[in-house]
Scaffold this motif. Structure first.
Motif, short mmCIF file in Angstrom:
data_model
loop_
_atom_site.label_atom_id
_atom_site.label_comp_id
_atom_site.label_asym_id
_atom_site.label_seq_id
_atom_site.Cartn_x
_atom_site.Cartn_y
_atom_site.Cartn_z
N VAL A 198 0.85 -1.20 0.00
CA VAL A 198 0.00 0.00 0.00
C VAL A 198 0.88 1.25 0.00
CG1 VAL A 198 -1.69 1.32 1.33
CG2 VAL A 198 -1.97 -1.15 1.05
N GLY A 199 1.93 1.23 0.83
CA GLY A 199 2.86 2.36 0.85
C GLY A 199 3.53 2.56 -0.50
N MET A 200 3.95 1.45 -1.11
CA MET A 200 4.63 1.52 -2.40
C MET A 200 3.72 2.12 -3.48
SD MET A 200 5.82 -1.48 -4.93
CE MET A 200 4.22 -1.32 -5.69
N MET A 201 2.45 1.69 -3.48
CA MET A 201 1.52 2.22 -4.50
C MET A 201 1.29 3.70 -4.28
SD MET A 201 -1.09 -0.95 -5.26
CE MET A 201 -1.54 -1.33 -3.58
N GLY A 202 1.27 4.12 -3.02
CA GLY A 202 1.11 5.54 -2.72
C GLY A 202 2.31 6.36 -3.18
N GLU A 203 3.51 5.76 -3.09
CA GLU A 203 4.72 6.47 -3.53
C GLU A 203 4.69 6.70 -5.04
OE1 GLU A 203 7.69 3.79 -2.01
OE2 GLU A 203 7.14 4.24 0.07
N GLY A 204 4.21 5.71 -5.76
CA GLY A 204 4.02 5.89 -7.20
C GLY A 204 5.27 5.81 -8.05
N HIS A 205 6.35 5.20 -7.55
CA HIS A 205 7.58 5.14 -8.33
C HIS A 205 7.78 3.82 -9.07
CE1 HIS A 205 8.52 8.87 -6.43
NE2 HIS A 205 8.60 8.33 -5.24
N ALA A 206 7.04 2.79 -8.68
CA ALA A 206 7.22 1.48 -9.31
C ALA A 206 6.14 1.26 -10.36
CB ALA A 206 7.16 0.37 -8.26
N HIS A 207 6.53 0.87 -11.55
CA HIS A 207 5.57 0.67 -12.64
C HIS A 207 5.68 -0.72 -13.27
CE1 HIS A 207 4.67 4.88 -12.16
NE2 HIS A 207 5.96 5.14 -12.25
N SER A 208 6.90 -1.23 -13.43
CA SER A 208 7.09 -2.54 -14.05
C SER A 208 7.25 -3.62 -12.98
CB SER A 208 8.34 -2.51 -14.92
OG SER A 208 9.49 -2.32 -14.09
N ARG A 209 7.23 -4.86 -13.40
CA ARG A 209 7.46 -5.97 -12.45
C ARG A 209 8.82 -5.84 -11.78
NH1 ARG A 209 4.03 -10.44 -12.35
NH2 ARG A 209 5.62 -11.74 -11.36
N ASP A 210 9.84 -5.51 -12.58
CA ASP A 210 11.19 -5.36 -12.01
C ASP A 210 11.21 -4.26 -10.95
OD1 ASP A 210 12.38 -7.39 -13.39
OD2 ASP A 210 13.33 -6.10 -14.90
N GLU A 211 10.49 -3.19 -11.24
CA GLU A 211 10.47 -2.07 -10.28
C GLU A 211 9.68 -2.43 -9.03
OE1 GLU A 211 11.02 1.51 -13.58
OE2 GLU A 211 9.03 1.09 -12.79
N ILE A 212 8.62 -3.21 -9.17
CA ILE A 212 7.88 -3.68 -7.99
C ILE A 212 8.78 -4.57 -7.13
CG2 ILE A 212 5.95 -5.12 -7.18
CD1 ILE A 212 4.45 -4.26 -9.77
N ARG A 213 9.50 -5.48 -7.79
CA ARG A 213 10.40 -6.38 -7.05
C ARG A 213 11.43 -5.57 -6.26
NH1 ARG A 213 11.57 -11.65 -8.63
NH2 ARG A 213 13.78 -11.16 -8.70
N GLU A 214 12.02 -4.58 -6.92
CA GLU A 214 13.03 -3.76 -6.24
C GLU A 214 12.39 -2.97 -5.09
OE1 GLU A 214 16.20 -3.57 -6.31
OE2 GLU A 214 16.45 -1.74 -5.13
N ALA A 215 11.21 -2.39 -5.34
CA ALA A 215 10.57 -1.55 -4.33
C ALA A 215 10.05 -2.36 -3.14
CB ALA A 215 9.43 -0.75 -4.96
N MET A 216 9.86 -3.66 -3.34
CA MET A 216 9.38 -4.52 -2.27
C MET A 216 10.52 -5.33 -1.63
SD MET A 216 6.08 -4.12 -1.78
CE MET A 216 5.63 -5.63 -0.90
N SER A 217 11.76 -4.99 -1.96
CA SER A 217 12.87 -5.83 -1.50
C SER A 217 13.12 -5.73 -0.01
CB SER A 217 14.15 -5.50 -2.28
OG SER A 217 14.59 -4.19 -1.97
N GLY A 218 12.48 -4.78 0.66
CA GLY A 218 12.61 -4.69 2.11
C GLY A 218 11.68 -5.62 2.86
N ASN A 219 10.93 -6.45 2.14
CA ASN A 219 10.02 -7.42 2.76
C ASN A 219 10.42 -8.82 2.36
OD1 ASN A 219 8.32 -4.76 2.34
ND2 ASN A 219 7.41 -5.89 4.04
N ILE A 220 10.94 -9.56 3.33
CA ILE A 220 11.41 -10.92 3.06
C ILE A 220 10.26 -11.91 3.26
CG2 ILE A 220 13.13 -12.65 3.72
CD1 ILE A 220 14.42 -10.06 2.76
#
Lengths: 175, 335
Positions: A130-152
Motif C-alpha cells: 500500500v505504501g509503495m503504491m502511494g509512492e508511485g515510483h514502481a511501474h514494471s514488475r522489475d520495479e515492484i520487485r526492487e521496491a518490495m525488496s525490504g520485505n522478506i
C-alpha cells in the motif's frame, strides 16, 4: 521549543503522546525506549504487525506512519507523537469500500493470487505494498520487485506477491 | 535497549545545548536504534532532532542545499536531484530498502556506522567499539572488509552508498556546534581509522550536521553508480563505483571516481582522476586508471577477490559513464 521536560525526562518517567491509530485517537504514556512495534503489539493488542528480525532487515513490522511505510521496529513511539499510524488491522478502512467489512483491494488480491503460505510476513507485505503504491515510483514488475525488496518472505511467495500487486496497480482490485 | 533520557529539540541551538557526555542526536534512527538493540550504543540521553527546520531542499549557489533532515527518499525522488544529480539519486536508491529510505535522513546517512560483524557483536573485542580491545577481523572473518586505507587497529568499511556519490560530487557538509557553524569538504568529513578507529568522522562533540551542499557540477550526462553485492537488492556493497565524467567529443575533460565497500571512507584517488583527464574515453584509458588505483590495495585474508572485483568495476563503471548508460536500478544485469 524543547518538549516540556526540563530537566529532561528522567529515564523512569513515561512521556505522554497522542497517536491516531487506524483512525482512533489514543492518549498514551510511553517509556522513551518503547518501539512503535512493541507499543502496538504488547500494549495495544494490535498483533497483526509482526516482529520478525526486530532489526529492520525483514520488513514484517512494516506499518504506515502518516501514509509512509516504515519499519516499526526501528521507530521509537515517543518520536511519532501526533502521527497517524495505519497497521494491517486498519488497511481495510483505507480501501474504496470504507466503512464496510470489505478487505482492502491488496488483501483481496493476495488471497486471489495465493500470495502467501505461512502468512507471517503478510501484514508487512500488505502495508508495504500500500505504501509503495502511494509512492508511485514502481511501474514494471522489475520495479515492484526492487521496491518490495525490504520485505522478506521465507516461504518464497514472491512471484505471487508481485502478481497480486501488479493486479491491483493495473485494475484497482483483483479480478 | 538501555534506559535513557529523552529530549525533543525545536531548534539547532536547543539541540546543541542539550548535548553532553553520553548523549546522541537521533533523527531517522534506522542505524542508532539498531545499534542500541545490540548494546553497541548505550546513550544516556537521546536528543530528538526530527522537529528541527532542516527538512527542505533548496537552491544554493547554483547547486542544491539538502537539509540534514531531508529523508533519503525525499532527496532521491526530488525532481531537481533526478535531473541535475542522477548519480546521487541512483546511489541512494541502490541502498537499504524503501522503508528505511523513508525514515533515514541525509545527515544520518553520513553518520551511519560500519556493518563489520565484530563491531556489531558486543561479545567480541573491537577497537572501534572499545578502543584498545583488539581487532578480531584482522585474520578473522573479513571478506567484507577494507582493501584500502586500513590500519593495524581497524579494517572496517564505511557502509553508505549515498556518501560515495557525495564524495564524487565533492559536496560540502555544513555543521553547527558549540563553537558555531563551519563547512567541511566531503573528502575531509570521514576519516581513515589510523590509531583512532572509534572516530568515523571529523565532527567535534556536540556538532550536528545541518545541510549537505551540492556544487553546480552534477555530471548529469555521463555518470553511473555501479554496486556489486552478494544479492541483487537490499545488501551492502562489496564494491561500488560512483563515476562522473565530462567529455569533449571522446576526450575526458573532468573525471570523478569514488569507491564504496573498500575503505573506512569513500575512497578516491586523485592521481587516477588526473590521469584520465585529456585522454580518450576508451577501455584502455580506464584500465590504466583502475590499475593505478588497485596497485595500492592491501587485501585481508579473505577478501583478495575485492581487488580484481574493484579493478573490473572501475573499468565497467567508467565505460557506463562514458557511454551515458548508467547502471539500471531495477534491471540488475550489468551492461
Amino acid at each position: 521549543m524543547l518538549l516540556d521536560t526540563s530537566p529532561p525526562v528522567s529515564a523512569d518517567t513515561p512521556i505522554g503522546i497522542t497517536l491516531t491509530i487506524n483512525g482512533q485517537r489514543r492518549e498514551l504514556q510511553v517509556a522513551p525506549w518503547t518501539t512503535l512495534l512493541d507499543l502496538l503489539r504488547e500494549r495495544l493488542d494490535l498483533t497483526g504487525t509482526k516482529k520478525g528480525c526486530d532489526h529492520g532487515q525483514c520488513g514484517a513490522c512494516t506499518v504506515l506512519v502518516n501514509g509512509t511505510r516504515v519499519n516499526a521496529c526501528l521507530t521509537l513511539a515517543v518520536m511519532k507523537d501526533g502521527a497517524e499510524i495505519t497497521t494491517v488491522e486498519g488497511l481495510a478502512s483505507l480501501g474504496e469500500r470504507k466503512g464496510s467489512n470489505a478487505l482492502h483491494p491488496i488483501q483481496e488480491a493476495f488471497i486471489e493470487h495465493d500470495a502467501f503460505q505461512c502468512g507471517y510476513c503478510t501484514p508487512g507485505q500488505l502495508c508495504s505494498a500500500v505504501g509503495m503504491m502511494g509512492e508511485g515510483h514502481a511501474h514494471s514488475r522489475d520495479e515492484i520487485r526492487e521496491a518490495m525488496s525490504g520485505n522478506i518472505c521465507r516461504c518464497g511467495a514472491y512471484t505471487n506477491i508481485v502478481d497480486a500487486i501488479e493486479d491491483v496497480m493495473q485494475h484497482g482490485a483483483a479480478r | 535497549m538501555n534506559r535513557f533520557d529523552y529530549v525533543r529539540a525545536g531548534t539547532v541551538a536547543e539541540a546543541v545545548g542539550a548535548f553532553g557526555d553520553g548523549a546522541r542526536f537521533i533523527a531517522g534512527g534506522t542505524n542508532l536504534i539498531d545499534l542500541m538493540k545490540y548494546e553497541v550504543e548505550k546513550p544516556g540521553r537521546l536528543i530528538d532532532i526530527t522537529r528541527l527546520p532542516l527538512q527542505g531542499i533548496e537552491e544554493h549557489e547554483g547547486g542544491l542545499r539538502l537539509g540534514a533532515l531531508a529523508t533519503n527518499a525525499k532527496v532521491a525522488y526530488d525532481a531537481r536531484v533526478a535531473e541535475r544529480y542522477p548519480l546521487l539519486r541512483n546511489a541512494i536508491l541502490a541502498g537499504a530498502s524503501a522503508q528505511l529510505r523513508n525514515a533515514a535522513t541525509t545527515g544520518g546517512n553520513l553518520l551511519q556506522r560500519t556493518r563489520c560483524y565484530y563491531f556489531y557483536d558486543a561479545g567480541t573485542p573491537c577497537n572501534k567499539r572499545e578502543p584498545g580491545s583488539g581487532c578480531p577481523a584482522i585474520g578473522g572473518v573479513n571478506r567484507i572488509h577494507a582493501i584500502f586505507g586500513a590500519s593495524d587497529q581497524c579494517i572496517a568499511t564505511h557502509p553508505s552508498d549515498m556518501c560515495i556519490a557525495l564524495a564524487a560530487l565533492e559536496a560540502t557538509v555544513r555543521v553547527s556546534g558549540p563553537d558555531g557553524e563551519r563547512a567541511i569538504p566531503f573528502a575531509e568529513f570521514h576519516r581513515l581509522p589510523g590509531n583512532a578507529p572509534e572516530k568515523d568522522t571529523t565532527l567535534k562533540p556536540g556538532e550536528i550536521v545541518v545541510s549537505v551542499d551540492l556544487p553546480e557540477r552534477g555530471f548529469a550526462r555521463n555518470y553511473t553508480y555501479l554496486k556489486l553485492r552478494d544479492r541483487l537488492s537490499y545488501a551492502f556493497a562489496l564494491v561500488s563505483v560512483a563515476a562522473g565524467l565530462e567529455l569533449d567529443g571522446d576526450t575526458i575533460t573532468t573525471a570523478r571516481l569514488a569507491l564504496g565497500g573498500v575503505a573506512h571512507k569513500p575512497w578516491r584517488n586523485q592521481e587516477a582522476e588526473a590521469l584520465l583527464v585529456g585522454q580518450p574515453a576508451t577501455r584502455e584509458t580506464f584500465a590504466k586508471a583502475a590499475d593505478l588505483i588497485v596497485a595500492e590495495a592491501k587485501p585481508q585474508s579473505e577478501n583478495g577477490f575485492k581487488v580484481e572485483l574493484a579493478r573490473r568495476a572501475i573499468v565497467r563503471g567508467l565505460e557506463q559513464a562514458a557511454a551515458g548508460t548508467p547502471q539500471s536500478l531495477s534491471d540488475k544485469r550489468i551492461q
